[in-house]
Design a protein around this motif. Sequence first.
Motif, short mmCIF file in Angstrom:
data_model
loop_
_atom_site.label_atom_id
_atom_site.label_comp_id
_atom_site.label_asym_id
_atom_site.label_seq_id
_atom_site.Cartn_x
_atom_site.Cartn_y
_atom_site.Cartn_z
N GLU A 81 21.71 -8.40 -52.77
CA GLU A 81 21.49 -8.39 -54.21
C GLU A 81 20.62 -9.59 -54.61
O GLU A 81 20.51 -10.57 -53.88
N SER A 82 20.01 -9.47 -55.76
CA SER A 82 19.12 -10.51 -56.25
C SER A 82 19.25 -10.58 -57.77
O SER A 82 20.25 -10.14 -58.33
N ASN A 83 18.23 -11.12 -58.41
CA ASN A 83 18.25 -11.20 -59.87
C ASN A 83 16.90 -10.76 -60.42
O ASN A 83 15.89 -10.73 -59.72
N LEU A 84 16.92 -10.38 -61.70
CA LEU A 84 15.72 -10.00 -62.42
C LEU A 84 15.72 -10.78 -63.73
O LEU A 84 16.71 -10.80 -64.44
N SER A 110 18.39 -11.50 -68.37
CA SER A 110 18.68 -11.80 -66.98
C SER A 110 19.70 -10.80 -66.45
O SER A 110 20.70 -10.52 -67.11
N ALA A 151 13.77 -0.71 -55.48
CA ALA A 151 14.43 -1.59 -54.50
C ALA A 151 14.35 -1.02 -53.10
O ALA A 151 14.25 0.18 -52.90
N PHE A 189 9.56 -5.33 -59.71
CA PHE A 189 9.57 -4.98 -61.12
C PHE A 189 8.12 -4.96 -61.58
O PHE A 189 7.42 -5.96 -61.52
N LEU A 205 11.68 -0.72 -62.16
CA LEU A 205 12.33 -1.45 -61.07
C LEU A 205 12.53 -0.53 -59.89
O LEU A 205 12.99 0.61 -60.05
N THR A 254 11.45 -11.05 -60.07
CA THR A 254 12.61 -10.76 -59.24
C THR A 254 12.79 -11.91 -58.26
O THR A 254 11.84 -12.58 -57.88
N VAL A 291 20.50 -7.51 -59.73
CA VAL A 291 19.96 -6.24 -59.24
C VAL A 291 20.49 -6.00 -57.82
O VAL A 291 20.54 -6.92 -57.02
N SER A 308 13.89 -11.69 -55.14
CA SER A 308 13.82 -11.29 -53.74
C SER A 308 12.70 -10.28 -53.53
O SER A 308 12.40 -9.49 -54.42
N PHE A 348 13.04 -6.28 -54.08
CA PHE A 348 13.01 -5.69 -55.42
C PHE A 348 11.63 -5.89 -56.01
O PHE A 348 11.04 -6.96 -55.89
#
Length: 96
Positions: free
Chosen positions: A73-76, A87, A68, A53, A66, A46, A90, A48, A51
């Motif tokens: 917002e961020s990415n996974l 990708s 939070a 995972f 997952l 992740t 999240v 950030s 979050f």
Amino acid sequence: MKTYIIAIMAFCTNHIMGQHQLDTIYANDTKKVALFFPEPIRQGITGSDNFVFTYNREKEQYFGLLQAKPGKESNLLVVNRNGSIYSYIVRYKAQL
């Protein structure tokens, strides 16, 4: 506090007009979102700290969880055993 699990099948990606559009997955701090993949997970990252995972790093499995906390917002990014890359965006959402 009860913990709930929401399952999402992570098989498809969207393509619009030749450009790859990332899917958005919503999670919060009271429900764990289960993501299932067609091949076992080799790595999950992740972007950030709000979050998390989790997946079995000892024994490759087809799913990860997952969760939070409130924040931006961020990415996974998930890499499967066969090298496939998934990708996602999240986002935290209080009510799922």
